[in-house]
Design a protein around this motif. Structure first.
Motif, mmCIF file in Angstrom:
data_model
loop_
_atom_site.group_PDB
_atom_site.id
_atom_site.type_symbol
_atom_site.label_atom_id
_atom_site.label_comp_id
_atom_site.label_asym_id
_atom_site.label_seq_id
_atom_site.Cartn_x
_atom_site.Cartn_y
_atom_site.Cartn_z
ATOM 1 N N PRO A 80 0.855 -1.187 0.000
ATOM 2 C CA PRO A 80 0.000 0.000 0.000
ATOM 3 C C PRO A 80 0.893 1.240 0.000
ATOM 4 O O PRO A 80 1.931 1.268 0.659
ATOM 5 N N VAL A 81 0.516 2.242 -0.786
ATOM 6 C CA VAL A 81 1.317 3.462 -0.902
ATOM 7 C C VAL A 81 0.403 4.686 -0.870
ATOM 8 O O VAL A 81 -0.790 4.589 -1.117
ATOM 9 N N ILE A 82 1.011 5.840 -0.552
ATOM 10 C CA ILE A 82 0.291 7.119 -0.620
ATOM 11 C C ILE A 82 1.161 8.114 -1.378
ATOM 12 O O ILE A 82 2.379 7.939 -1.487
ATOM 13 N N ASP A 83 0.528 9.147 -1.883
ATOM 14 C CA ASP A 83 1.256 10.192 -2.599
ATOM 15 C C ASP A 83 2.183 10.921 -1.633
ATOM 16 O O ASP A 83 1.893 11.047 -0.443
ATOM 17 N N VAL A 84 3.276 11.433 -2.158
ATOM 18 C CA VAL A 84 4.288 12.074 -1.317
ATOM 19 C C VAL A 84 3.714 13.268 -0.553
ATOM 20 O O VAL A 84 4.049 13.478 0.609
ATOM 21 N N GLY A 85 2.825 14.034 -1.158
ATOM 22 C CA GLY A 85 2.220 15.172 -0.460
ATOM 23 C C GLY A 85 1.440 14.732 0.763
ATOM 24 O O GLY A 85 1.523 15.353 1.830
ATOM 25 N N SER A 86 0.690 13.650 0.644
ATOM 26 C CA SER A 86 -0.055 13.109 1.781
ATOM 27 C C SER A 86 0.893 12.585 2.848
ATOM 28 O O SER A 86 0.658 12.763 4.046
ATOM 29 N N ALA A 87 1.976 11.933 2.424
ATOM 30 C CA ALA A 87 2.964 11.410 3.373
ATOM 31 C C ALA A 87 3.622 12.550 4.149
ATOM 32 O O ALA A 87 3.783 12.474 5.368
ATOM 33 N N LEU A 88 3.994 13.607 3.441
ATOM 34 C CA LEU A 88 4.641 14.739 4.102
ATOM 35 C C LEU A 88 3.696 15.410 5.099
ATOM 36 O O LEU A 88 4.113 15.807 6.188
ATOM 37 N N ALA A 89 2.431 15.522 4.739
ATOM 38 C CA ALA A 89 1.450 16.121 5.651
ATOM 39 C C ALA A 89 1.300 15.266 6.913
ATOM 40 O O ALA A 89 1.268 15.790 8.032
ATOM 41 N N ALA A 90 1.229 13.954 6.755
ATOM 42 C CA ALA A 90 1.101 13.061 7.906
ATOM 43 C C ALA A 90 2.353 13.121 8.779
ATOM 44 O O ALA A 90 2.256 13.153 10.020
ATOM 45 N N GLU A 91 3.519 13.142 8.156
ATOM 46 C CA GLU A 91 4.765 13.227 8.922
ATOM 47 C C GLU A 91 4.870 14.562 9.656
ATOM 48 O O GLU A 91 5.322 14.618 10.799
ATOM 49 N N VAL A 95 5.311 15.071 13.658
ATOM 50 C CA VAL A 95 6.388 15.869 14.244
ATOM 51 C C VAL A 95 5.805 16.945 15.162
ATOM 52 O O VAL A 95 6.275 17.160 16.280
ATOM 53 N N ALA A 96 4.755 17.632 14.706
ATOM 54 C CA ALA A 96 4.144 18.681 15.507
ATOM 55 C C ALA A 96 3.589 18.108 16.818
ATOM 56 O O ALA A 96 3.740 18.709 17.878
ATOM 57 N N TRP A 97 2.982 16.928 16.764
ATOM 58 C CA TRP A 97 2.467 16.310 17.974
ATOM 59 C C TRP A 97 3.598 15.973 18.933
ATOM 60 O O TRP A 97 3.495 16.252 20.130
ATOM 61 N N ARG A 98 4.688 15.384 18.411
ATOM 62 C CA ARG A 98 5.828 15.062 19.280
ATOM 63 C C ARG A 98 6.389 16.328 19.927
ATOM 64 O O ARG A 98 6.709 16.335 21.121
#
Length: 104
Positions: A80-91, A95-98
């Motif tokens: 399963p894969v996601i688009d890089v823009g979606s991945a960057l948003a999730a990451e 990071v913001a939560w941490r």
């Protein structure tokens, strides 16, 4: 959901077995159509090998299973894969939560 399928030909005992498998794949591919619930974005073959990659999109895992079962001559790996823009948003959200937790 998007997936990358990777396939390679199963090992065979003899050249005759491999040739028969190749003939059967060609026969099946002439009549095969992807299920209506599966969009194939890219369908690629590795040069000089019997295998390749496909980028597909579906929410119908039964149709995906049917596709891979149709070609028993191949071994499949499904990622399963996601688009890089979606991945960057999730990451970025992770990071913001941490960071909101503060330093130890």
């Amino acid at each position: 959901m998007k997936y990358v399928l990777i396939w390679r030909e199963r090992p065979y005992g003899s050249a005759a077995d491999a040739e028969a498998a190749q003939e059967r794949v060609l026969e099946i591919m002439q009549l095969w159509q992807a299920p209506e619930t599966v969009a194939i974005h890219h369908f690629l073959v590795r040069v000089g090998e019997y295998g390749g990659f496909a980028v597909i999109e579906t929410d119908d895992l039964e149709a995906l299973h049917q596709m891979t079962s149709t070609f028993a001559v191949f071994e499949f790996v499904v990622h399963p894969v996601i688009d890089v823009g979606s991945a960057l948003a999730a990451e970025g959200a992770a990071v913001a939560w941490r960071q909101s937790m503060g330093a130890d």
